[in-house]
Structure formats: C-alpha cells, structure tokens
Scaffold this motif. Structure first.
Motif: not given
Lengths: 392, 392
Positions: B257-265, B291-298
C-alpha cells in the motif's frame, strides 16, 4: 562475445537459525562468456530466485530472468546496462527479478573486469580506491551484558566502530532498548563510533521510535538505522527531527535505484545504505552513490554475507573520498567466510579497500561451493527446468 | 479455527504467447480452515510464487510464506490483518512475498465471507455494492486498422468505454502512436470513453511521453495510463501538466500500500489502479480505496485475468458510489474464463457489480483446474518441498 551460461549455486549452512543473520545461506552466480568467468551473489531467498531464473513465461513482461541474459551479447560495459534494461522490460511483473538480477549484474562486472584486466571500480570511472573505515556489524545480544561483551570483542579486534542490530531491539519495552544502547556504548568505548539498527522493528509507529531518540542522543549514536519499513516516508521525517543531531540511516531494502532515490528525497536520511545484492547489482548501486553525493547524503554499503558480496558492495563508492565508513561482516557464518579463498582484510590502519585486482578481485573457493551446495531440482510437466549445476 | 492447508495450483494455457496478456496463466490459491474453503489468485509468475511459499528460511526476516499462514488461527477478520503483518515480519527480505500473499489474503477473505455468510464487501464495512461501468480492456492491434476493429467490436458488444494498451505503443514513432490513438477513438466512437495504456513503455523518458500529449487531448482521452515505470515521480508530474485535462493513471505494479500512496502523493495521478493480486490482496487494496478517496483521486481496479480475480478486485471499492469505472477483461484466454463456473455479467444497463453472495461469490471450476493444471515438483536435497496438490 556471447553469454554462454549463467549458473546459480544455492549454498547453505547445515542449520539455519531464526535470527537476523544473512550469512547463513547464499545464492552464488557464475557467468561464462568468451573464455572468461564472472561471479556474483544475490541477497535473497535462494530457491525463490532460482525459480525466477527458470519460471515459464506468464506474458510479455513476466519472462524468466534467463531470457534476458543467456545467449546475449557482452562486448563492452554498455552491454551490462543494456541487459539490465532488457531484463526490466522482460520481467517487470516478476517481483523477485530485481534480487536475482543483482547477482547476475555483479558477475557481469566481474567478468568484464577480468576481460579488461581492470578492477571494477576503475571500470566505474574511479581513479583510486580509497580506504574505508570498517564497522563491525553484529547482532544485539539477548541481554545487555551480552551486547556489552560483543562491543568489547569488536574493540579488542581493533574496530573503532560497531553496529548493533536486530535481536529484540524495538520489540520490547523502552527501558530494555535503553539498556541495550547503553551497553553497546559501554562495550565499544566512549570514543568508538556507535551505530544502532532497529531492523524495521517499529513498523510505521513513529511515536515508539521517537521514544528512543533521547538515548540515541545521550549515547552519542552516529546513526539510527531502519527504524521503520522503508516506505514510511513521513515517519522517517518526524523521527529525524526528534533525533537530531543523530542521523537516520536506511535503504538496504531498495530493490531498484528509484526506491533509494525516494528515500534520499523524502526520508530525511543522513546515510543511504545500499545492498548491491538487491538494488540491481553494481549498476544500480553506482547510480545511488552518484545521486547521494549530489544530495549531501552519505552512501554506505550494506553487506552481511560473504567477501564476494563485500567487494561488490565496495566498488560503487570505492573512488569517493568522502564516505569513510563501510559495513564489514564481523561474525559471518563459516559459509560466508569460506566462500572466497581470499578476503578483504584490514590494513595497518584498520581500514579496508576494494581490491586492486581485475574484476571484483575475489577467488571463489570450489571447495566451499562443494561443501555447502544444496541439491535442487525443479520440474514442470516432467521437464527439468533447474538442477544444481556442477561446480567445475 | 486453524488454517489447515494452503494449496497453490499453477494453471496455464497450452501455449503462452509473448504478448501483454496476463490471462494466459494463473496461480490459484485454496485455503481450508474449520470446514470452510476460500479461493484467491496471485497476479504473478506462478512458479516463482510457489517457490516463495516453500523456500527454506534464509534468516529471521526471510522465511517461506507458509510459515505465516499454515496452522495459524483464523477466527475473525482481525486475524487476516494480523497474519499480513506476521507475513511482513517473517518475509520482508523475500521480494516475491507480496505477490504470493495477495492470493492468500483474497482466499482468507473469501473463506471468512463464506463462514459468516456475507459478501466480502459487507465485511469491509460497505452497506451496498454499487454498479460500475466496465471498460473493455484490450491490447492495441498490430496495425491501426486492427485497433479500429477492436474498438468497433467492443462497441458492438455494448461497451461504452474501452482501454487500448501495450502492443507497440510507445516503442515506435510518434506518428505510429498518433495513428493508433486516432484509430482507437474512431473504433469506440466519438461518444465512447477512451483510455490509453502505454504499459510503462516510455521508461523514464518524459520528453517522449509529452510528445504524445497533443493526440491524447485531441482524441479526448480520459486517461493516459502507465506512461512510465511506477517510480518515476518527477516524470509523471511533468507529463500530467502537459496532458491536462487528460489525466494520468497508474499504480498496478504497487506491491504494497505504501507504494500506491506514494504514487497518489507524488505522481499527480487522476486515477490509481490497484491489482488486488499484487498489492497484498483485498486488505492492501482497501487501504488504497480509502486513501484515494481522501485525496480526491479515483480508485480503479486493475484486472486482466479471471472473474475470481475480478470479484476480488471489485470488493475494495464496491461500496463507493463515486468511482464508476472498472476494468473488465474483454478478451481473456479460455483458462481465465473457464476458471469460474459463474461470471460477473453485465446487467441491463451494461454495468457490473461485486456479487451479492457469500465471500467473493465465485465458484471455482474443478474441471478447469484439472484441465489447465501444471504438474510441478520442487525438491531440495532429495526432499519434496512442493508437489502439485490434488484438485479434490
């Protein structure tokens, strides 16, 4: 010349203990091309890496590693990076690929060094191999008293620096950890360089790690290593603030250069630790040595296995004057010591250097290969995809 | 209850083609505990993942995956995350571990759903499974004419959205790519939702990808997927600026999950694509849906294999009203279709939903397991560590 063969040798101690000692087994790589031979070592689960070498293709980006190396052309140094890119394109959906490739990349550099009669560090563009101060890398004792004794032993063996890691550090109470760090400081002596390695035991719990900041400062620790899993960017930044002037170290888990760059950019590290046996070999490690220098972060090798791996890990920053410290396996299992006939010994000043000899400068011991060799066979639909190769 | 067995079944088409089609083989996981059975699928090189399940321990953080699951307690949902943490602690130096664990995590959720007589999405805290608009996921044709025809076929099959990917896109000239995108647009029709997937073919070459920005805008592409390797943060940001209002999509390669969060960020993504068969299963995927929902990413699922994997990939965002679009394998190989007796079919509106049935709601076909099963045997020092288990 064409790459004729890539052989993987899985070595193991008769008994592997459930401790954080990475010298208990090894996956050794031998590459042959044009009458030359190169050797490398993967820092990885040997059986899993062997499987990644021979696994049937799943699709165009999930091919076995063998598809990117056996039969390929190897004429100059550019071919090594070309093959690394080819491997990425062929195998980027095969997760284990980076670990397996790391040993192959090392072996390709070793082979080219022997062919060109130059040490690898010179092929990397360095004009000298500067001596480094080795730190004795040991595991925490089960008790502070054992840790104290380990520190004294390192000191008695002439080490001015020692790293204590893993064991139960970060798994028990704050007081237990405080006692361990104080014992380590007492053991290595007031003027020794003391490094502490949590082995990611705090996971992503910044608060727990921050509780250890005072003892790190009180004991004048030079670095606090791997407090968290490598991807916990924010936690690293929070801890770095709490620990200053003690610096954070990490990065050994990086399995490609991007991951190490991200840690440099986003984790407030003082030291970036690279295992050439994981990051894609010497090629990947050299990228990070350059990048760290450009960002004012100190590059350090991560090495907890053989002197073959130690030589490979020293090459990428051998020619840099500045990073003075280097990891040196102090209590390796017999396998890791026996693997090479020669060793990277400390000089009169207690320092070590990458060998001034062709390739990696290490001679792999055939006797050791035979002694520790594991007999592996992998069959799919009756066809043998892998069988432990002959040592000769 | 105790986890009694974890069986891995390696399935393959008789012939695996060198194309970007991930439905040509599969590693299917069966977990049994307390009279219940759960099924999952790893999106990975099957033989390599099998080896990671049984590989002898290298050291305390490099144990086989089996050490973290067989014989463990599974009484409630918290046990699934507990076992995931245990696996990380036991195997974080075994690179393949995340892919292998993904299928096991799915199977654990499926099993608990069956035990509790609830669909997994309800166990994840959702009260409804909202319908999603499936896009037909296809490979680019070798020629623009073939791509045009594929778009028409998708349209004729009732798809309002289609994704074209891989093939030679990004490997040839700019004009060739322009022709392909224009053909795709023509095929799916002016009012269709058009998605383009470069399959990381631009590596880390931002300039080359940016040259494709005009055609993406001209053809009203909804997303430009995986232009680069996932770790090329800066290149993503540069391309996102050049492409706006076309958005970037990526993340399928994330193995935690970290890797996906980093891509979102850090990658300026509009869409984060998660493969539950890689990111650590449904547990890891759900973290990113939140996390995506909280960052406005689909959030969008990545699925190019069976309907078992499709169900697993729909669960983590089933109860979110907002992400409307979902990947739907349109041209899977027979293996991937045959693997389940039931399928996630489109409803009268052409939409799909996570099944309203216990667990993942899919029935694995024993006939398919038998038909496509690969016979694997792994021996170390004469001891059989893995042999293809019986289907029954």
């Amino acid at each position: 010349m064409k790459i004729e063969s890539v052989d993987l040798f899985y070595l193991s101690m008769p008994e592997v203990l459930d401790i954080g000692d990475g010298s208990q087994d090894a996956l050794v790589v031998r590459v042959r091309a044009g009458g030359h031979e190169g050797w490398g070592e993967c820092e990885a689960s040997p059986l899993t890496s062997i499987a990644s070498m021979v696994a049937p293709m799943s699709h165009s980006a999930c091919k076995p590693i063998s598809a990117s190396v056996i039969g390929q052309t190897l004429n100059d140094l550019k071919d090594i990076s070309r093959l690394g890119r080819l491997m990425h394109d062929n195998s980027f959906d095969l997760l284990q690929a980076d670990h397996t490739w790391s040993g192959i990349d090392m072996a390709l550099w070793d082979l080219m060094g022997k062919k060109l009669d130059e040490p690898v560090w010179r092929l990397l563009g360095y004009s000298s191999a500067y001596p480094k101060m080795p730190y004795a890398s040991v595991l925490f004792g089960d008790t502070p008293q054992q840790t104290l004794q380990k520190g004294r032993t390192a000191r008695e063996n002439g080490f001015r620096a020692a790293k204590f890691g893993w064991g139960n550090f970060g798994k028990g109470s704050l007081q237990e950890d405080v006692d361990q760090v104080m014992a380590a400081r007492e053991g290595i002596g007031a003027d020794g360089i003391l490094l502490i390695d949590a082995g990611t035991n705090f996971g992503d719990d910044a608060d727990a790690a921050i509780q250890r900041a005072p003892v790190m400062k009180d004991c004048n620790v030079t670095w606090f290593e791997e407090p968290f899993v490598k991807d916990a960017f924010e936690q690293h930044v929070a801890l770095a603030k709490a620990c200053a002037p003690v610096k954070l170290a990490g990065g050994e888990g990086s399995h490609n250069p991007y991951m190490a760059k991200h840690m440099i950019d986003h984790c407030a590290l003082g030291f970036i630790q690279i295992d050439a046996g994981r990051i894609g070999g010497i090629s990947g490690a050299k990228q990070i040595a350059d990048y760290a220098a450009s960002r004012g972060v100190t590059y350090v090798n991560h090495t907890f296995t053989s002197h073959l791996a130690l030589s490979a890990s020293l090459q990428p920053f051998a020619g840099l004057r500045e990073p003075r410290i280097s990891e040196y396996p102090f209590e390796p299992k017999a396998l890791a010591y026996d693997l090479t006939e020669n060793h990277i010994e400390r000089d009169a000043n207690g320092e070590i250097s990458a060998p001034d000899a062709p390739g990696l400068g290490m001679t792999v011991s055939k006797a050791a290969l035979k002694q520790y060799l594991q007999d592996v066979e992998i069959k799919v639909n009756g066809q043998v995809l892998y069988r432990t190769p002959a040592v000769d």
